[in-house]
Write a protein that holds these residues in place. Sequence first.
Motif, PDB file in Angstrom:
ATOM      1  N   VAL A 203       1.047  -1.087   0.112  1.00 48.05           N
ATOM      2  CA  VAL A 203       0.014   0.000   0.057  1.00 48.05           C
ATOM      3  C   VAL A 203       0.856   1.261   0.064  1.00 48.05           C
ATOM      4  CG1 VAL A 203      -1.925   1.117   1.313  1.00 48.05           C
ATOM      5  CG2 VAL A 203      -1.744  -1.119   1.364  1.00 48.05           C
ATOM      6  N   SER A 204       0.930   2.016  -0.918  1.00 48.51           N
ATOM      7  CA  SER A 204       1.659   3.219  -1.046  1.00 48.51           C
ATOM      8  C   SER A 204       1.007   4.557  -1.215  1.00 48.51           C
ATOM      9  CB  SER A 204       2.270   2.958  -2.476  1.00 48.51           C
ATOM     10  OG  SER A 204       3.409   3.589  -2.629  1.00 48.51           O
ATOM     11  N   GLY A 205       1.492   5.579  -0.661  1.00 47.12           N
ATOM     12  CA  GLY A 205       0.854   6.626  -0.498  1.00 47.12           C
ATOM     13  C   GLY A 205       1.837   7.954  -1.279  1.00 47.12           C
ATOM     14  N   GLY A 206       1.193   8.744  -1.763  1.00 45.50           N
ATOM     15  CA  GLY A 206       1.565   9.944  -2.612  1.00 45.50           C
ATOM     16  C   GLY A 206       1.327  11.339  -1.827  1.00 45.50           C
ATOM     17  N   ARG A 207       1.714  12.478  -2.600  1.00 41.89           N
ATOM     18  CA  ARG A 207       1.750  13.734  -2.063  1.00 41.89           C
ATOM     19  C   ARG A 207       0.146  14.099  -1.654  1.00 41.89           C
ATOM     20  NH1 ARG A 207       5.888  17.483  -4.884  1.00 41.89           N
ATOM     21  NH2 ARG A 207       4.351  17.194  -6.738  1.00 41.89           N
ATOM     22  N   VAL A 235       7.245  12.435  -1.284  1.00 37.03           N
ATOM     23  CA  VAL A 235       6.935  11.784  -0.019  1.00 37.03           C
ATOM     24  C   VAL A 235       8.215  11.671   0.857  1.00 37.03           C
ATOM     25  CG1 VAL A 235       5.723   9.832   1.644  1.00 37.03           C
ATOM     26  CG2 VAL A 235       4.484  11.404  -0.270  1.00 37.03           C
ATOM     27  N   GLY A 236       9.304  10.966   0.331  1.00 39.84           N
ATOM     28  CA  GLY A 236      10.446  10.408   0.986  1.00 39.84           C
ATOM     29  C   GLY A 236      11.280  11.659   0.962  1.00 39.84           C
ATOM     30  N   ASP A 237      11.236  12.494   0.075  1.00 35.62           N
ATOM     31  CA  ASP A 237      12.324  13.846  -0.117  1.00 35.62           C
ATOM     32  C   ASP A 237      11.623  14.632   1.048  1.00 35.62           C
ATOM     33  OD1 ASP A 237      13.618  12.702  -1.938  1.00 35.62           O
ATOM     34  OD2 ASP A 237      12.829  14.061  -3.714  1.00 35.62           O
ATOM     35  N   HIS A 239      10.663  13.709   4.011  1.00 41.43           N
ATOM     36  CA  HIS A 239      10.558  13.015   5.109  1.00 41.43           C
ATOM     37  C   HIS A 239       9.433  12.986   5.751  1.00 41.43           C
ATOM     38  CE1 HIS A 239      14.879  13.546   4.721  1.00 41.43           C
ATOM     39  NE2 HIS A 239      14.813  14.829   4.642  1.00 41.43           N
ATOM     40  N   TRP A 240       8.354  12.735   5.116  1.00 36.62           N
ATOM     41  CA  TRP A 240       6.968  12.363   5.457  1.00 36.62           C
ATOM     42  C   TRP A 240       7.016  10.704   6.010  1.00 36.62           C
ATOM     43  CZ3 TRP A 240       2.749  14.411   1.731  1.00 36.62           C
ATOM     44  CH2 TRP A 240       2.766  15.802   1.595  1.00 36.62           C
ATOM     45  N   ARG A 241       7.842  10.069   5.217  1.00 37.94           N
ATOM     46  CA  ARG A 241       8.098   8.854   5.447  1.00 37.94           C
ATOM     47  C   ARG A 241       9.586   8.324   4.895  1.00 37.94           C
ATOM     48  NH1 ARG A 241       4.458   6.143   8.060  1.00 37.94           N
ATOM     49  NH2 ARG A 241       5.302   4.120   7.144  1.00 37.94           N
ATOM     50  N   PRO A 242      10.103   7.251   5.725  1.00 39.12           N
ATOM     51  CA  PRO A 242      11.573   7.091   5.599  1.00 39.12           C
ATOM     52  C   PRO A 242      11.805   6.661   4.316  1.00 39.12           C
ATOM     53  CG  PRO A 242      10.344   5.338   6.839  1.00 39.12           C
ATOM     54  CD  PRO A 242       9.304   6.446   6.656  1.00 39.12           C
ATOM     55  N   HIS A 243      13.066   7.202   3.835  1.00 38.25           N
ATOM     56  CA  HIS A 243      13.562   7.043   2.641  1.00 38.25           C
ATOM     57  C   HIS A 243      13.385   5.681   1.983  1.00 38.25           C
ATOM     58  CE1 HIS A 243      15.192  10.669   1.706  1.00 38.25           C
ATOM     59  NE2 HIS A 243      16.223  10.638   2.419  1.00 38.25           N
ATOM     60  N   HIS A 244      13.713   4.369   2.768  1.00 39.19           N
ATOM     61  CA  HIS A 244      13.645   3.196   2.428  1.00 39.19           C
ATOM     62  C   HIS A 244      12.240   2.680   1.661  1.00 39.19           C
ATOM     63  CE1 HIS A 244      12.545   2.266   6.584  1.00 39.19           C
ATOM     64  NE2 HIS A 244      11.631   1.450   5.998  1.00 39.19           N
ATOM     65  N   GLU A 245      11.256   3.697   2.210  1.00 44.49           N
ATOM     66  CA  GLU A 245       9.854   3.423   1.346  1.00 44.49           C
ATOM     67  C   GLU A 245       9.674   3.818   0.121  1.00 44.49           C
ATOM     68  OE1 GLU A 245       6.494   4.192   3.733  1.00 44.49           O
ATOM     69  OE2 GLU A 245       7.005   2.788   5.276  1.00 44.49           O
ATOM     70  N   HIS A 246      10.594   4.930  -0.440  1.00 41.53           N
ATOM     71  CA  HIS A 246      10.454   5.471  -1.578  1.00 41.53           C
ATOM     72  C   HIS A 246      10.778   4.233  -2.862  1.00 41.53           C
ATOM     73  CE1 HIS A 246      13.278   7.709  -4.558  1.00 41.53           C
ATOM     74  NE2 HIS A 246      12.100   7.359  -5.237  1.00 41.53           N
TER      75      HIS A 246
ATOM     76  N   LYS B 178      20.675   6.470  -2.753  1.00 39.37           N
ATOM     77  CA  LYS B 178      20.224   7.524  -1.906  1.00 39.37           C
ATOM     78  C   LYS B 178      20.494   7.417  -0.481  1.00 39.37           C
ATOM     79  CE  LYS B 178      15.917  10.017  -1.858  1.00 39.37           C
ATOM     80  NZ  LYS B 178      14.493   9.893  -2.561  1.00 39.37           N
ATOM     81  N   GLY B 179      20.933   8.755   0.124  1.00 43.81           N
ATOM     82  CA  GLY B 179      21.541   8.836   1.486  1.00 43.81           C
ATOM     83  C   GLY B 179      22.970   9.302   1.147  1.00 43.81           C
ATOM     84  N   MET B 180      23.550   8.764   0.146  1.00 44.14           N
ATOM     85  CA  MET B 180      24.965   8.934   0.080  1.00 44.14           C
ATOM     86  C   MET B 180      25.292  10.338  -0.023  1.00 44.14           C
ATOM     87  SD  MET B 180      28.027   7.667   0.016  1.00 44.14           S
ATOM     88  CE  MET B 180      27.685   5.703   0.081  1.00 44.14           C
ATOM     89  N   ALA B 181      24.732  11.194  -0.756  1.00 44.59           N
ATOM     90  CA  ALA B 181      24.892  12.410  -0.936  1.00 44.59           C
ATOM     91  C   ALA B 181      23.598  13.373  -1.500  1.00 44.59           C
ATOM     92  CB  ALA B 181      26.209  12.656  -1.862  1.00 44.59           C
TER      93      ALA B 181
END
Lengths: 321, 247
Positions: A203-207, A235-237, A239-246, B178-181
Amino acid sequence: MSVLVYIDQSDNHVKKSAYEVLTYGAKLAAQMGTTAAGIILGKVNDNLAELGKYGVTTIHQVSNERLNQLDTQVAAKIIADAAQATGATVLVFSQNHSGKAIAARVAARLKAGLVAGAAGLPDTSNGFVVKKTVFSGKAFANISINSPIKVIALNPNSISAVAGEGSATVAELNIAVDAPKVTITAVNKITGEIPLTEADIVVSGGRGLKGPENWGVLLDLAKVLGAGTACSRPVGDAHWRPHHEHVGQTGVQVAPNLYIALGISGAIQHLAGVNRSKIMVVINKDPEAPFFKAADYGIVGDLFEIVPQMTAEIKKIKGIA
Amino acid sequence: MKILVCISKTPDTTTKIAFKDGNTQLDENGVQWIINPYDEWYSLVRAIELKEKDPSTIIHLVTVGGADCDPIIRKALALGGDEAFRINAESTDSYFIAAQIADLANKNGYDLIFTGKEAIDYNSAAIGGMVAELVGAPYLSLATLFELNGQTATITREIEGGEEVAIVALPVVMSCQKGMAEQRIPNMRGIMAARTKPLQVIEPAAVDTLTSIVGFELPPAKAGCKMVAADNVAELVRLLHEEAKAF
Ligand SMILES: Cc1cc2nc3c(=O)[nH]c(=O)nc-3n(C[C@H](O)[C@H](O)[C@H](O)COP(=O)(O)OP(=O)(O)OC[C@H]3O[C@@H](n4cnc5c(N)ncnc54)[C@H](O)[C@@H]3O)c2cc1C
């Protein structure tokens, strides 16, 4: 001539992706008129003989505990040596985080042609041609492997594991284990979450969710479905959600059975990372959102109204109070 | 400190992919070419940051490809980097490409070799691992953090469902994500400087090609999106359960 399948493990358990590659290896062996074996590095708590139900006859194990921590250089040497010792001509890996790193090393070591990101079984009617995803899922390429030894790394979730009857012989392989050059000092697992690349449902969310404080509706839906959660790049950029979810072309690439997109417009870079999903569902208030062109099912409407109703309906079907 | 950054030329992420000549070639008509985003945003920028910290650092860039790669490698030089090498060969075989890079690396001797986590055209994520094997170095893939302490590196890499932190002595090969820079935009000074930075074209080493592309296919077109009315959410859920058998 035989097939050797690398069995990935973590936390002393065989990974789900290993069942897929074992199934793949067994099918490929049957197609080639030969047998398939598995190889596992390190110690695990699972009963390895049971992996025979995926169609492999033998499991080779190098049960040196040092191998529970991955050093790709050490692992690749063992697997390449094992391939030579057992006369394997095709090696199969999962194109997952560790599999893709080891497969590349093994291929270079054995001077074997590699298809990384395979989408199905090879066509062996005339040569050895493997279909793989290219351009981040926008297309496929059929690649001929022309070397005597061949390495295939299979995209996760591209075939289903098929368990039948049978049990495998588990044999300890006596192969020298080099001292690792990589020392792992910390492992941080995200607990209570389903790893995205292994999730059957995402389940994935956007702006369209407007802010991190609104994620509750999405998380509730994910919870009743036992789904992994993902998000679009902005959303990842933000920081609404952690990067690894992007997910997407520049994020994680997923291929679940069901991908539910909430408030995501469906930009080409987003679709590139998710369009290998079997079924895609879109909830978006804009009927012109490009995602509707790629999806299988859709509702035009306000996600904040629709998603809680979806959760409630699914609970009814699943008999959850 | 000597760093080699591998640069690949890929179609822009918005490219609509089409093929020509009986589906054997990418139709390059209208395709914008870019530096593979992972190479540009993460591995190159991290190398530049290391040089900013220690100006004695030398950054070499390498690409394997024809003269059409020159604008890409010049753009990479405009971002940073001291010198570039283009190995003059066209190939889609990972082993061939990796062996060329490894050959250059073995001649020049690098402490660090950086690649992107994958190229967005063939998505094999294979070059880093292959180069590492061919130069006999450790390989840390999918790295999100890199810190250097003398001749030792601390690297955080993504694993399934989490991350791990590894310590490794140089030389090391690393694939970056991603994260590196953070992405940078080349400035005017960089662009001017790039014009005079050395770009050496070298002929490929004799290496076998182990795979070849037979042809391409586009995914089958979707049957179309089944639309359900917003006031009939139960119907959507029923379809997902009974028709699609998706849960
Ligand atoms: C080089 C490059 C690489 C990129 N890589 C990626 C990538 O890997 N992954 C990725 O996702 N993007 C990527 N992008 C960005 C991509 O182009 C889009 O900008 C991004 O995917 C848009 O995210 P979004 O759909 O969440 O936001 P938007 O495009 O802003 O869409 C929000 C959607 O929500 C809908 N909405 C709003 N409110 C509601 C509501 N109440 N109910 C229902 N619907 C609602 C709107 O109608 C709209 O369609 C990349 C871009 C570039 C240039």
